[in-house]
Design an enzyme around this catalytic site. Structure first.
Site, mmCIF file in Angstrom:
data_model
loop_
_atom_site.group_PDB
_atom_site.id
_atom_site.type_symbol
_atom_site.label_atom_id
_atom_site.label_comp_id
_atom_site.label_asym_id
_atom_site.label_seq_id
_atom_site.Cartn_x
_atom_site.Cartn_y
_atom_site.Cartn_z
ATOM 1 N N SER A 138 0.754 -1.126 -0.012
ATOM 2 C CA SER A 138 -0.117 0.015 -0.048
ATOM 3 C C SER A 138 0.825 1.341 -0.068
ATOM 4 O O SER A 138 2.060 1.405 0.561
ATOM 5 C CB SER A 138 -0.724 -0.100 1.316
ATOM 6 O OG SER A 138 -1.351 1.443 1.664
ATOM 7 N N TYR A 151 -1.872 -0.889 10.232
ATOM 8 C CA TYR A 151 -1.935 -1.444 8.915
ATOM 9 C C TYR A 151 -0.615 -0.770 8.132
ATOM 10 O O TYR A 151 -0.236 -1.486 7.501
ATOM 11 C CB TYR A 151 -3.273 -0.519 8.369
ATOM 12 C CG TYR A 151 -3.235 -0.740 6.998
ATOM 13 C CD1 TYR A 151 -4.504 -1.798 6.744
ATOM 14 C CD2 TYR A 151 -2.798 0.296 5.958
ATOM 15 C CE1 TYR A 151 -4.737 -1.874 5.081
ATOM 16 C CE2 TYR A 151 -3.054 -0.041 4.537
ATOM 17 C CZ TYR A 151 -4.045 -0.904 4.283
ATOM 18 O OH TYR A 151 -4.400 -1.142 3.021
ATOM 19 N N LYS A 155 1.824 -3.306 5.841
ATOM 20 C CA LYS A 155 1.931 -3.185 4.741
ATOM 21 C C LYS A 155 3.753 -2.671 4.187
ATOM 22 O O LYS A 155 4.008 -3.146 3.185
ATOM 23 C CB LYS A 155 1.254 -1.956 4.153
ATOM 24 C CG LYS A 155 -0.073 -2.365 4.167
ATOM 25 C CD LYS A 155 -0.434 -3.653 3.154
ATOM 26 C CE LYS A 155 -1.952 -3.592 3.132
ATOM 27 N NZ LYS A 155 -2.356 -4.856 2.317
#
Ligand SMILES: NC(=O)c1ccc[n+]([C@@H]2O[C@H](COP(=O)([O-])OP(=O)(O)OC[C@H]3O[C@@H](n4cnc5c(N)ncnc54)[C@H](O)[C@@H]3O)[C@@H](O)[C@H]2O)c1
Length: 274
Positions: A138, A151, A155
């Site tokens: 991401s 998160y 990533k």
């Protein structure tokens, strides 16, 4: 038909980026196994695919589920390409608030799942003497302001894991790369915010309007944009590409907004009167 006669596994294939990639792989000749926790959506894709796509329930936080999904193509001859993609927003808290278990759950969902996907695919691909793997990272792996910290950290881990795994698996002729999506209009946002089912369409409209203005390319990012990049990396067209990543973000990571948006003048325009 770059995947004619090939077998593919896609995690998180019931929605968004995974769904678009599974459809594109099937369109280009692959037999595809999608794994997801959303059984209704997964089965519907399989049932409308003319036998090209199979669905298997797979929770990527469960190692046995991942192994069983990756071994599913064995009866048909073995796995050629793997897209480790399933994911969700994870714990929203900042670093000074997050609870240990929430941190672990997010890393398990987004990072351990990818490591285990590679872990179980590697010996199968090694036996066949080739293979290709793409993992979903991401833009949040590259900087702040895109997603919560748990998160984004996971990533970033996916990005580095992809490079290290590429080195480990070079001996087996297995390529490993990552894709870095920007702001892509999928259900991930309404799921993360727990928007009620009957309000999702309206919320998705708003998301699409915001997404259309979020980056230099003047339209919202689509799952198909990522599917095109992922299928390229999984195909023989990318035969000399391993241990790297492809950023597919409409330019969102270029830099400050004032550099491309005339309505955001920036410091020097603001100081013109002086
Ligand atoms: N949409 C974006 O802007 C964006 C940007 C960067 C990265 N990503 C990443 O792309 C990937 C796909 O997300 P998307 O945007 O298509 O969202 P999505 O919600 O449309 O699809 C995600 C899929 O993963 C499945 N899933 C969630 N938890 C799972 C689990 N434990 N086991 C198996 N399946 C599970 C969901 O059921 C869903 O079908 C994710 O890894 C996400 O983090 C998305």
């Amino acid at each position: 038909m770059r995947f004619s006669g090939k077998r593919a596994v896609v995690t998180g294939g019931a929605s968004g980026i995974g769904r678009a990639t599974a459809l594109r792989l099937a369109e280009e000749g692959a037999e595809v196994w999608i794994g997801d926790i959303d059984e209704a959506a997964g089965r519907e894709i399989a049932e409308t695919s003319n036998g090209k796509i199979h669905f298997q329930r797979c929770d990527v936080t469960n190692a046995d589920d991942i192994r069983s999904l990756i071994e599913a193509p064995d009866a048909a001859g073995g796995l050629d390409v793997l897209f480790n993609n399933a994911g969700a927003g994870g714990a929203p808290e900042k670093i000074d608030e997050i609870a240990p278990d929430d941190w672990d759950r997010t890393q398990n969902l987004l990072l351990r799942s990818v490591a285990l996907g590679i872990r179980y695919a590697a010996p199968i691909m090694a036996k066949r003497g080739k293979g290709a793997i793409v993992n979903t990272s991401s833009v949040s792996a590259l900087g702040t302001g895109y997603a919560p910290i748990a998160y984004s950290t996971a990533k970033a881990g996916v990005l580095h894991l992809s490079k290290l795994a590429a080195a480990d698996l070079a001996k087996s002729n297995v390529r490993v790369n990552a894709v870095i999506p920007g702001f892509i209009t999928t259900n991930i946002f309404t799921r993360h915010l727990d928007v009620a089912e009957d309000k999702r369409a309206a919320a998705n409209e708003v998301i699409a309007q915001v997404a259309a203005k979020a980056q230099p390319v003047a339209r919202a990012g689509r799952p198909e944009d990522i599917a095109a990049a992922v299928t390229f990396l999984l195909s023989d067209d990318a035969g000399f590409i391993t241990g790297t990543h492809l950023v597919v973000d409409g330019g969102i990571t270029i830099g400050t907004r004032q550099s491309w948006d005339p309505e955001q003048p920036g410091l020097f325009a603001a100081l013109e009167a002086f």
